[in-house]
Design an enzyme around this catalytic site. Structure first.
Site, PDB file in Angstrom:
ATOM      1  N   ALA B 115       0.778  -1.240   0.000  1.00 48.21           N
ATOM      2  CA  ALA B 115       0.000   0.000   0.000  1.00 48.21           C
ATOM      3  C   ALA B 115       0.814   1.297   0.000  1.00 48.21           C
ATOM      4  O   ALA B 115       0.398   2.280  -0.594  1.00 48.21           O
ATOM      5  CB  ALA B 115      -0.950  -0.003   1.191  1.00 48.21           C
ATOM      6  N   ALA B 116       1.951   1.333   0.698  1.00 46.17           N
ATOM      7  CA  ALA B 116       2.668   2.593   0.869  1.00 46.17           C
ATOM      8  C   ALA B 116       3.153   3.127  -0.478  1.00 46.17           C
ATOM      9  O   ALA B 116       3.507   2.327  -1.346  1.00 46.17           O
ATOM     10  CB  ALA B 116       3.841   2.400   1.820  1.00 46.17           C
ATOM     11  N   PRO B 117       3.142   4.463  -0.673  1.00 44.28           N
ATOM     12  CA  PRO B 117       2.783   5.506   0.285  1.00 44.28           C
ATOM     13  C   PRO B 117       1.288   5.852   0.340  1.00 44.28           C
ATOM     14  O   PRO B 117       0.917   6.833   0.968  1.00 44.28           O
ATOM     15  CB  PRO B 117       3.578   6.712  -0.226  1.00 44.28           C
ATOM     16  CG  PRO B 117       3.630   6.510  -1.705  1.00 44.28           C
ATOM     17  CD  PRO B 117       3.673   5.023  -1.920  1.00 44.28           C
ATOM     18  N   GLY B 118       0.448   5.057  -0.306  1.00 41.97           N
ATOM     19  CA  GLY B 118      -0.980   5.221  -0.054  1.00 41.97           C
ATOM     20  C   GLY B 118      -1.801   5.886  -1.148  1.00 41.97           C
ATOM     21  O   GLY B 118      -2.963   6.226  -0.925  1.00 41.97           O
ATOM     22  N   SER B 119      -1.231   6.075  -2.342  1.00 42.95           N
ATOM     23  CA  SER B 119      -1.999   6.712  -3.423  1.00 42.95           C
ATOM     24  C   SER B 119      -3.266   5.928  -3.728  1.00 42.95           C
ATOM     25  O   SER B 119      -4.349   6.496  -3.845  1.00 42.95           O
ATOM     26  CB  SER B 119      -1.165   6.789  -4.706  1.00 42.95           C
ATOM     27  OG  SER B 119       0.042   7.420  -4.444  1.00 42.95           O
ATOM     28  N   LYS B 120      -3.096   4.597  -3.861  1.00 48.06           N
ATOM     29  CA  LYS B 120      -4.250   3.779  -4.221  1.00 48.06           C
ATOM     30  C   LYS B 120      -5.161   3.570  -3.016  1.00 48.06           C
ATOM     31  O   LYS B 120      -6.377   3.515  -3.158  1.00 48.06           O
ATOM     32  CB  LYS B 120      -3.801   2.434  -4.792  1.00 48.06           C
ATOM     33  CG  LYS B 120      -3.239   2.541  -6.201  1.00 48.06           C
ATOM     34  CD  LYS B 120      -1.739   2.477  -6.198  1.00 48.06           C
ATOM     35  CE  LYS B 120      -1.135   2.744  -7.568  1.00 48.06           C
ATOM     36  NZ  LYS B 120       0.329   2.967  -7.441  1.00 48.06           N
ATOM     37  N   ASP B 165       5.359  -8.814   5.745  1.00 45.49           N
ATOM     38  CA  ASP B 165       5.834  -9.284   4.449  1.00 45.49           C
ATOM     39  C   ASP B 165       4.638  -9.978   3.804  1.00 45.49           C
ATOM     40  O   ASP B 165       4.231 -11.057   4.227  1.00 45.49           O
ATOM     41  CB  ASP B 165       7.002 -10.268   4.663  1.00 45.49           C
ATOM     42  CG  ASP B 165       7.435 -10.911   3.357  1.00 45.49           C
ATOM     43  OD1 ASP B 165       6.773 -10.693   2.318  1.00 45.49           O
ATOM     44  OD2 ASP B 165       8.441 -11.638   3.370  1.00 45.49           O
ATOM     45  N   CYS B 234       4.010  -0.855 -12.372  1.00 49.99           N
ATOM     46  CA  CYS B 234       4.432   0.283 -13.193  1.00 49.99           C
ATOM     47  C   CYS B 234       5.642  -0.120 -14.024  1.00 49.99           C
ATOM     48  O   CYS B 234       6.587   0.635 -14.195  1.00 49.99           O
ATOM     49  CB  CYS B 234       4.704   1.517 -12.333  1.00 49.99           C
ATOM     50  SG  CYS B 234       5.874   1.231 -11.009  1.00 49.99           S
TER      51      CYS B 234
END
Lengths: 154, 306
Positions: B115-120, B165, B234
């Site tokens: 998840a980090a840094p949390g855009s999605k 993990d 990406c």
């Protein structure tokens, strides 16, 4: 516990307790978290949890004092009816960059909601004639005035 | 800047792109546009708000596949009051796709595995209107701090943050939807960070591919029967995209659904790469070259558990 925080918000800022009806509170050390209610009934077993929701504030037991966070007030501060300080355009710009504001304001000493028009900037600490900045350092705007880029004239 | 693209990489996609490889390389060297997503957890009417930004001199260009995202020019959005208030979030235009494709319902129990840094994550919270629950996981506390900062900034209240993990996740049939925005070789991010390829090597792509398969395997296990996984990267590497989806179909037993996002131009997926053949079903995924929509390179797959 939830009742204490809701009561504080009502007494200090005049935020009606109904505003928090659907939210869940959780304490972890001195931090108090606020979260959506749907989280509570979810199975989170087997997960290594580091946090839930956002930090509502910090509760200092010894002094029996609650310090609300800027991020929380940005969400719920719009429901407040008192201990709100309204800044001018120029003061707002200063406050978002971490400066204190020195002037008499219509508020009781203690934590206040800092606003400019419809926007809640966040938390402030008003002490007789001085608004002490409470915006976390990592959140403050950089010192230069706006985000607009200088024209390079190409 | 052209110097920063390794020669082996310049030739890498000729077998797929043919004559279009030149255009691909040209786009790799173009700077990336800055994109903002309007945070509807804090802004009630994004259209009206965009109008008010324009009145204040912002130059905005709407992203075709998202009603509340815009390319921005002439301003550093991260230094504005709008960012301070959490009304806008800075997010690459292609990285808006995974959460849109996951399309969560407000009542869903969702996991965002990397998840980090949390855009999605913050985008998912916005789509779910702060209802339901998102478990947002990452591996390092350093990265989790950035994730928490962004949850607080955007007012995302339906998120449980975990530090694990993800390949060791041991959960069965629990989540309605899972997002695996997998760590990858980041080939697609060359436009944002010209050092992205400084450590690039085909071996890295193969190594990442095996990690990604492991992620997909535990993710599929944690998903409820009938649930949906969005797998995204990406990177453009077939080893990390089509190969992983092929593994999902043939080794895990997932099925593929078409990624159908209005306003987005996608390219044909790869079914043959370096002597390996992939299941024809991978063609339902969205492969996005930088030149397709003037974004980063990106890949999105939608998978279903029977």
């Amino acid at each position: 516990m939830k009742a204490d925080y809701v009561k504080y918000m009502a007494e200090r800022f005049g935020i009606h307790k109904e505003v928090f009806r659907n939210y869940t509170f959780r304490e972890s050390g001195e931090k108090v978290y606020i979260m959506s209610p749907d989280i509570a009934d979810k199975d989170v077993s087997g997960l290594r949890i580091r946090g839930t929701g956002i930090v509502f504030g910090r509760f200092f037991k010894k002094e029996d004092k609650i310090k609300p966070t800027t991020n929380m007030l940005q969400i719920f501060g719009k429901f407040a009816t008192k201990n709100i300080v309204e800044l001018t355009e120029e003061e707002k710009s200063q406050y978002l960059r971490g400066f204190d504001i020195e002037r008499e304001m219509d508020a009781e000493n203690g934590y206040v909601i800092v606003k400019h028009e419809q926007d809640v900037l966040g938390c402030g600490l008003y002490v007789s004639g001085s608004l002490k900045n409470q915006i976390p350092k990592a959140k403050r705007l950089p010192l230069e005035k706006t985000g607009h880029l200088e024209k390079t004239g190409n | 800047m052209a110097m920063m693209i390794p020669n082996s990489f310049r030739e890498r996609y000729v077998p797929i792109l043919g004559a279009k490889n030149r255009e691909f390389l040209r786009f790799c060297e173009l700077p990336l546009k800055k994109t903002i997503r309007i945070n509807t957890l804090k802004v009630e009417n994004p259209l009206e708000y965009a109008k008010s930004l324009k009145e204040r001199g912002w130059i905005l260009e709407k992203i075709p596949w998202c009603d509340y995202a815009y390319n921005v020019e002439g301003i550093e959005p991260g230094k504005t009051e709008d960012y301070f208030y959490g009304k806008i979030y800075i997010q690459e235009a292609a990285s808006i796709l995974p959460s849109l494709a996951l399309n969560p319902k407000e009542t869903d129990f969702v996991m965002d595995m990397c998840a980090a840094p949390g855009s999605k994550t913050t985008h998912l919270a916005q789509l779910m209107k702060n209802r339901g629950c998102i478990v947002a996981n990452d591996t390092s506390y350093q990265r989790i701090k950035a994730l928490m900062f962004n949850l607080e900034l955007t007012g995302s209240l339906n998120v449980v943050v975990t530090e694990m993990d993800a390949t060791r996740l041991n959960i069965e049939d629990r989540f309605d939807r899972i997002l695996i925005d997998a760590p990858c070789s980041c080939e697609g991010t060359i436009r944002k960070n010209w050092k992205a390829l400084s450590r690039w090597h085909p071996k890295v792509c193969r190594f990442m591919g095996s990690r990604q398969k492991a992620l997909l395997k535990v993710g599929a296990r944690a998903l409820k029967p009938g649930g949906t996984i969005i797998y995204s990267t990406c990177t453009l590497a077939p080893e990390e995209n089509e190969a992983v989806v092929d593994y999902g179909i043939n080794k895990i037993g997932l099925s593929v659904e078409k990624v159908d996002i209005k306003g987005l131009k996608t390219s044909e997926c790869v079914t043959e790469w370096e002597k390996e053949k992939y299941d024809e079903e991978v063609k339902k995924c969205a492969r996005i070259w930088p030149q397709d929509n003037d974004t980063e390179g990106f890949f999105v797959a939608k998978l279903k558990k029977p």
